[in-house]
Design a protein around this motif. Structure first.
Motif, PDB file in Angstrom:
ATOM      1  N   ILE A 112       0.842  -1.200   0.000  1.00  0.00           N
ATOM      2  CA  ILE A 112       0.000   0.000   0.000  1.00  0.00           C
ATOM      3  C   ILE A 112       0.876   1.248   0.000  1.00  0.00           C
ATOM      4  CG2 ILE A 112      -1.645   1.365   1.356  1.00  0.00           C
ATOM      5  CD1 ILE A 112      -2.943  -1.301   2.223  1.00  0.00           C
ATOM      6  N   ARG A 113       1.908   1.254   0.840  1.00  0.00           N
ATOM      7  CA  ARG A 113       2.802   2.416   0.920  1.00  0.00           C
ATOM      8  C   ARG A 113       3.501   2.660  -0.419  1.00  0.00           C
ATOM      9  NH1 ARG A 113       4.984   5.245   5.277  1.00  0.00           N
ATOM     10  NH2 ARG A 113       3.575   3.957   6.453  1.00  0.00           N
ATOM     11  N   ALA A 114       3.966   1.599  -1.075  1.00  0.00           N
ATOM     12  CA  ALA A 114       4.647   1.747  -2.366  1.00  0.00           C
ATOM     13  C   ALA A 114       3.700   2.325  -3.408  1.00  0.00           C
ATOM     14  CB  ALA A 114       5.210   0.405  -2.829  1.00  0.00           C
ATOM     15  N   GLU A 115       2.468   1.854  -3.417  1.00  0.00           N
ATOM     16  CA  GLU A 115       1.503   2.382  -4.385  1.00  0.00           C
ATOM     17  C   GLU A 115       1.127   3.821  -4.066  1.00  0.00           C
ATOM     18  OE1 GLU A 115      -1.689  -0.277  -5.579  1.00  0.00           O
ATOM     19  OE2 GLU A 115      -0.465  -1.971  -4.913  1.00  0.00           O
ATOM     20  N   MET A 116       1.027   4.153  -2.774  1.00  0.00           N
ATOM     21  CA  MET A 116       0.756   5.548  -2.403  1.00  0.00           C
ATOM     22  C   MET A 116       1.907   6.442  -2.864  1.00  0.00           C
ATOM     23  SD  MET A 116      -2.235   5.855  -0.935  1.00  0.00           S
ATOM     24  CE  MET A 116      -2.090   7.484  -0.230  1.00  0.00           C
ATOM     25  N   GLY A 122       5.219  14.131  -6.351  1.00  0.00           N
ATOM     26  CA  GLY A 122       5.703  15.443  -5.937  1.00  0.00           C
ATOM     27  C   GLY A 122       6.624  15.357  -4.725  1.00  0.00           C
ATOM     28  N   LEU A 123       6.386  14.395  -3.852  1.00  0.00           N
ATOM     29  CA  LEU A 123       7.257  14.233  -2.682  1.00  0.00           C
ATOM     30  C   LEU A 123       8.649  13.798  -3.104  1.00  0.00           C
ATOM     31  CD1 LEU A 123       4.800  12.470  -0.199  1.00  0.00           C
ATOM     32  CD2 LEU A 123       5.525  14.868  -0.188  1.00  0.00           C
ATOM     33  N   GLU A 124       8.714  12.905  -4.071  1.00  0.00           N
ATOM     34  CA  GLU A 124      10.013  12.434  -4.567  1.00  0.00           C
ATOM     35  C   GLU A 124      10.744  13.525  -5.337  1.00  0.00           C
ATOM     36  OE1 GLU A 124      11.691   9.568  -4.208  1.00  0.00           O
ATOM     37  OE2 GLU A 124      10.171   8.689  -2.908  1.00  0.00           O
ATOM     38  N   GLN A 125       9.992  14.424  -5.948  1.00  0.00           N
ATOM     39  CA  GLN A 125      10.601  15.476  -6.760  1.00  0.00           C
ATOM     40  C   GLN A 125      11.132  16.634  -5.923  1.00  0.00           C
ATOM     41  OE1 GLN A 125       7.412  16.323  -9.449  1.00  0.00           O
ATOM     42  NE2 GLN A 125       7.696  14.436 -10.609  1.00  0.00           N
ATOM     43  N   MET A 126      10.776  16.675  -4.652  1.00  0.00           N
ATOM     44  CA  MET A 126      11.263  17.743  -3.774  1.00  0.00           C
ATOM     45  C   MET A 126      12.744  17.531  -3.468  1.00  0.00           C
ATOM     46  SD  MET A 126       8.413  18.081  -0.805  1.00  0.00           S
ATOM     47  CE  MET A 126       6.949  19.035  -1.003  1.00  0.00           C
ATOM     48  N   SER A 127      13.458  18.627  -3.346  1.00  0.00           N
ATOM     49  CA  SER A 127      14.853  18.540  -2.908  1.00  0.00           C
ATOM     50  C   SER A 127      14.866  18.193  -1.415  1.00  0.00           C
ATOM     51  CB  SER A 127      15.550  19.881  -3.137  1.00  0.00           C
ATOM     52  OG  SER A 127      15.044  20.852  -2.215  1.00  0.00           O
ATOM     53  N   GLU A 128      16.026  17.837  -0.922  1.00  0.00           N
ATOM     54  CA  GLU A 128      16.153  17.542   0.507  1.00  0.00           C
ATOM     55  C   GLU A 128      15.752  18.745   1.347  1.00  0.00           C
ATOM     56  OE1 GLU A 128      20.044  16.031   1.411  1.00  0.00           O
ATOM     57  OE2 GLU A 128      19.727  14.205   0.226  1.00  0.00           O
ATOM     58  N   GLU A 130      13.669  21.142   0.510  1.00  0.00           N
ATOM     59  CA  GLU A 130      12.218  21.322   0.421  1.00  0.00           C
ATOM     60  C   GLU A 130      11.491  20.319   1.315  1.00  0.00           C
ATOM     61  OE1 GLU A 130      11.476  23.017  -4.089  1.00  0.00           O
ATOM     62  OE2 GLU A 130      11.969  20.880  -3.851  1.00  0.00           O
ATOM     63  N   ARG A 131      11.979  19.085   1.345  1.00  0.00           N
ATOM     64  CA  ARG A 131      11.346  18.077   2.215  1.00  0.00           C
ATOM     65  C   ARG A 131      11.497  18.460   3.683  1.00  0.00           C
ATOM     66  NH1 ARG A 131      13.728  14.282  -1.431  1.00  0.00           N
ATOM     67  NH2 ARG A 131      15.165  13.623   0.189  1.00  0.00           N
ATOM     68  N   ARG A 132      12.684  18.951   4.064  1.00  0.00           N
ATOM     69  CA  ARG A 132      12.893  19.406   5.446  1.00  0.00           C
ATOM     70  C   ARG A 132      11.949  20.568   5.772  1.00  0.00           C
ATOM     71  NH1 ARG A 132      18.193  17.611   5.184  1.00  0.00           N
ATOM     72  NH2 ARG A 132      18.930  19.348   3.945  1.00  0.00           N
ATOM     73  N   ASP A 133      11.841  21.519   4.855  1.00  0.00           N
ATOM     74  CA  ASP A 133      10.961  22.680   5.064  1.00  0.00           C
ATOM     75  C   ASP A 133       9.503  22.231   5.164  1.00  0.00           C
ATOM     76  OD1 ASP A 133      13.189  24.319   4.933  1.00  0.00           O
ATOM     77  OD2 ASP A 133      12.775  25.028   2.882  1.00  0.00           O
ATOM     78  N   PHE A 134       9.109  21.316   4.288  1.00  0.00           N
ATOM     79  CA  PHE A 134       7.736  20.816   4.292  1.00  0.00           C
ATOM     80  C   PHE A 134       7.436  20.124   5.620  1.00  0.00           C
ATOM     81  CE2 PHE A 134       4.549  17.580   2.632  1.00  0.00           C
ATOM     82  CZ  PHE A 134       3.512  18.489   2.508  1.00  0.00           C
ATOM     83  N   GLN A 135       8.355  19.302   6.071  1.00  0.00           N
ATOM     84  CA  GLN A 135       8.164  18.615   7.352  1.00  0.00           C
ATOM     85  C   GLN A 135       8.072  19.623   8.498  1.00  0.00           C
ATOM     86  OE1 GLN A 135      11.394  16.214   8.937  1.00  0.00           O
ATOM     87  NE2 GLN A 135       9.890  14.676   9.566  1.00  0.00           N
ATOM     88  N   ALA A 136       8.929  20.621   8.475  1.00  0.00           N
ATOM     89  CA  ALA A 136       8.898  21.644   9.527  1.00  0.00           C
ATOM     90  C   ALA A 136       7.567  22.389   9.530  1.00  0.00           C
ATOM     91  CB  ALA A 136      10.065  22.617   9.351  1.00  0.00           C
TER      92      ALA A 136
END
Length: 148
Positions: A112-116, A122-128, A130-136
């Motif tokens: 399920i997680r792999a298919e999600m 878009g999450l994979e396309q974010m830079s590191e 951007e992912r840190r900022d998004f999480q924050a």
């Protein structure tokens, strides 16, 4: 010839962000529900499996899913009958039953997680960064959701 500078996008109001967040959450759970259903699971059963990265008590699961403990018993009973979870006595308090994923349950969660993830490119396309900022930002908006 003068070049016009494009106008900066309008700053969204908090209510607009809340509506966009609600729409994103609804889209996420529609997709999650469909993937769970492909495996013969309800939304709550799928969410229960996804919460079991570590053993959890029935009370903890009920609290996380915002449901009554008696409902949780039925959910876990059905998952256990399908061989996706098992219960075991908590070594610290024998009155408490912890729920754990079985190997089949772990495989179901992985699928399920792999298919999600394949649909949330878009999450994979974010830079590191951007992912840190998004999480924050998520942690700031929802303080109790820090990643584990």
């Amino acid at each position: 010839m003068s070049q016009s500078v494009p106008a900066a996008p309008a700053v969204p109001a908090p209510a607009q962000l809340m509506d966009q967040l609600a729409a994103a959450a609804a889209a996420y759970y529609r997709h999650f529900t469909a993937l769970a259903a492909e495996r013969g699971l309800t939304l709550v059963q799928g969410k229960t499996l996804s919460l079991l990265r570590e053993p959890r008590s029935m009370r903890s699961l009920a609290d996380l899913l915002a449901c009554d403990a008696s409902n949780m018993t039925g959910v876990v009973d059905r998952l256990e009958s399908r061989g996706l979870v098992r219960r075991e006595v908590d070594p610290a308090d024998r009155r408490i039953k912890n729920v754990l994923l079985t190997e089949a349950g772990e495989q179901t969660v992985r699928l399920i997680r792999a298919e999600m993830m394949s649909s949330l490119t878009g999450l994979e396309q974010m830079s590191e960064d951007e992912r840190r900022d998004f999480q924050a930002l998520l942690c700031r908006v929802f303080p109790g959701t820090a990643a584990t």
